[in-house]
Design a protein around this motif. Structure first.
Motif, PDB file in Angstrom:
ATOM      1  N   THR A 102       0.831  -1.211   0.000  1.00 25.24           N
ATOM      2  CA  THR A 102       0.000   0.000   0.000  1.00 25.24           C
ATOM      3  C   THR A 102       0.862   1.257   0.000  1.00 25.24           C
ATOM      4  O   THR A 102       0.586   2.215  -0.726  1.00 25.24           O
ATOM      5  N   ILE A 103       1.909   1.255   0.800  1.00 26.43           N
ATOM      6  CA  ILE A 103       2.798   2.419   0.856  1.00 26.43           C
ATOM      7  C   ILE A 103       3.455   2.654  -0.501  1.00 26.43           C
ATOM      8  O   ILE A 103       3.557   3.794  -0.978  1.00 26.43           O
ATOM      9  N   ALA A 122       0.754   3.908  -3.007  1.00 26.37           N
ATOM     10  CA  ALA A 122       0.123   5.193  -2.684  1.00 26.37           C
ATOM     11  C   ALA A 122       1.049   6.381  -2.886  1.00 26.37           C
ATOM     12  O   ALA A 122       0.615   7.534  -2.783  1.00 26.37           O
ATOM     13  N   LYS A 123       2.296   6.115  -3.181  1.00 23.64           N
ATOM     14  CA  LYS A 123       3.251   7.214  -3.346  1.00 23.64           C
ATOM     15  C   LYS A 123       2.820   8.159  -4.468  1.00 23.64           C
ATOM     16  O   LYS A 123       2.871   9.386  -4.333  1.00 23.64           O
ATOM     17  N   LYS A 149      -5.622   3.747   1.007  1.00 24.47           N
ATOM     18  CA  LYS A 149      -4.171   3.707   0.744  1.00 24.47           C
ATOM     19  C   LYS A 149      -3.498   4.986   1.249  1.00 24.47           C
ATOM     20  O   LYS A 149      -2.426   4.945   1.871  1.00 24.47           O
ATOM     21  N   TYR A 192      -0.650   5.476   4.050  1.00 22.46           N
ATOM     22  CA  TYR A 192       0.593   6.144   3.649  1.00 22.46           C
ATOM     23  C   TYR A 192       0.922   7.295   4.602  1.00 22.46           C
ATOM     24  O   TYR A 192       2.056   7.428   5.077  1.00 22.46           O
ATOM     25  N   ARG A 228       1.906   6.181   8.137  1.00 23.13           N
ATOM     26  CA  ARG A 228       3.251   5.622   8.250  1.00 23.13           C
ATOM     27  C   ARG A 228       4.361   6.648   8.028  1.00 23.13           C
ATOM     28  O   ARG A 228       5.526   6.283   7.948  1.00 23.13           O
TER      29      ARG A 228
END
Length: 283
Positions: free
Chosen positions: A108-109, A112-113, A271, A275, A278
């Motif tokens: 997901t990280i 999602a960027k 997402k 993101y 985190r």
């Protein structure tokens, strides 16, 4: 020139300079000729096998039937096939459940960027470091709470906190006194904090209320930073005097985060929430 050639029978072209500097007509080396004709043959063969020769608006297709577009689509299909497993899981999970699954969180990280860059980075910076007039997302100071559910709600619905302009309620001396107490991280030390109703939004301890989006006045972190030529104390006084999003005050600060609920899909919002959470400050 040929009739005046002082080196007849030498296989020169007849171009002679400085009496004996002359141009010869020797053939190129054999290795060079082999490389030259090999390149010609390769060029023709490539044109027969792959798209190359322009015919009208389109090139010839080549007997291999290869095209860049087909290659691109094949690459996209391969990527989608890898993503499908993760995307299917995300559809059936909440942002909180995604965070509880390390492999899914990592995916997901990564995915999602681009979402963050397209929708959030313009205001909050590419790393969530914030920008002039926009909150930092990489610390643990949250106006509306830093749980992943809070962040999801913020992204979906947007935020527009309101702070009443107190310029009509407090005198300049009272604003000065209250501002100094806030800058010292001890707003409750000033009687105006309680007597003028600041506790209604910022709480008895001055640490703010997530349900209202009111700021913590004790941690030295400020939503609005001083403008050029302005001190931090000046900035605090301005916020107190003119408020935030106060429709009755023309000089009020403007602080609105738009809602993305109608712009992004539910999965994209999940997402983004993961993101942002985190970045380091998620609760």
């Amino acid at each position: 020139m040929a009739e005046n050639n002082p080196f007849p029978g030498e296989n020169n072209t007849g171009h002679i300079w400085d009496d004996n500097l002359r141009e010869l007509s020797n053939p190129p080396p054999r290795w060079w000729m082999i490389a030259f004709w090999a390149s010609v043959i390769w060029w023709i063969a490539y044109g027969v096998l792959y798209p190359m020769w322009p015919v009208g608006q389109e090139p010839t297709q080549g007997i291999m039937g290869w095209s860049q577009m087909d290659e691109y689509k094949k690459g996209v299909d391969e990527v989608e096939a890898v993503r499908a497993e993760f995307e299917t899981q995300i559809k059936g999970m909440s942002a909180k459940e995604i965070l509880a699954t390390p492999a899914l969180t990592q995916y997901t990280i990564a995915s999602a960027k681009v979402l963050f860059g397209d929708n959030c980075a313009a205001c909050h910076g590419g790393g969530g470091q914030g920008g002039p007039g926009y909150p930092v997302l990489a610390d643990d100071d949250w106006l509306y709470g830093g749980s992943v559910d809070n962040i999801s709600q913020t992204i979906t619905m947007g935020r527009k906190g309101i702070m009443t302009a107190h310029g009509k309620i407090l005198s300049d001396a009272e604003i000065d006194s209250l501002s100094e107490a806030i800058m010292a991280g001890n707003p409750t030390s000033d009687p105006n904090f309680t007597q003028k109703g600041c506790i209604a939004c910022h709480g008895m301890d001055g640490k703010g209320m997530a349900v209202l989006g009111s700021a913590n006045l004790t941690d030295g972190i400020y939503r609005f930073m001083p403008a050029e030529g302005e001190t931090l104390l000046d900035s605090i006084k301005y916020s107190i005097k003119y408020g935030v999003n106060d429709a009755t005050e023309p000089k009020t600060r403007d602080a609105v985060m738009p809602a993305f609920g109608g712009r992004l899909s539910e999965d994209d919002i999940k997402k983004l929430a993961v993101y942002v959470h985190r970045f380091g400050g998620g609760q």
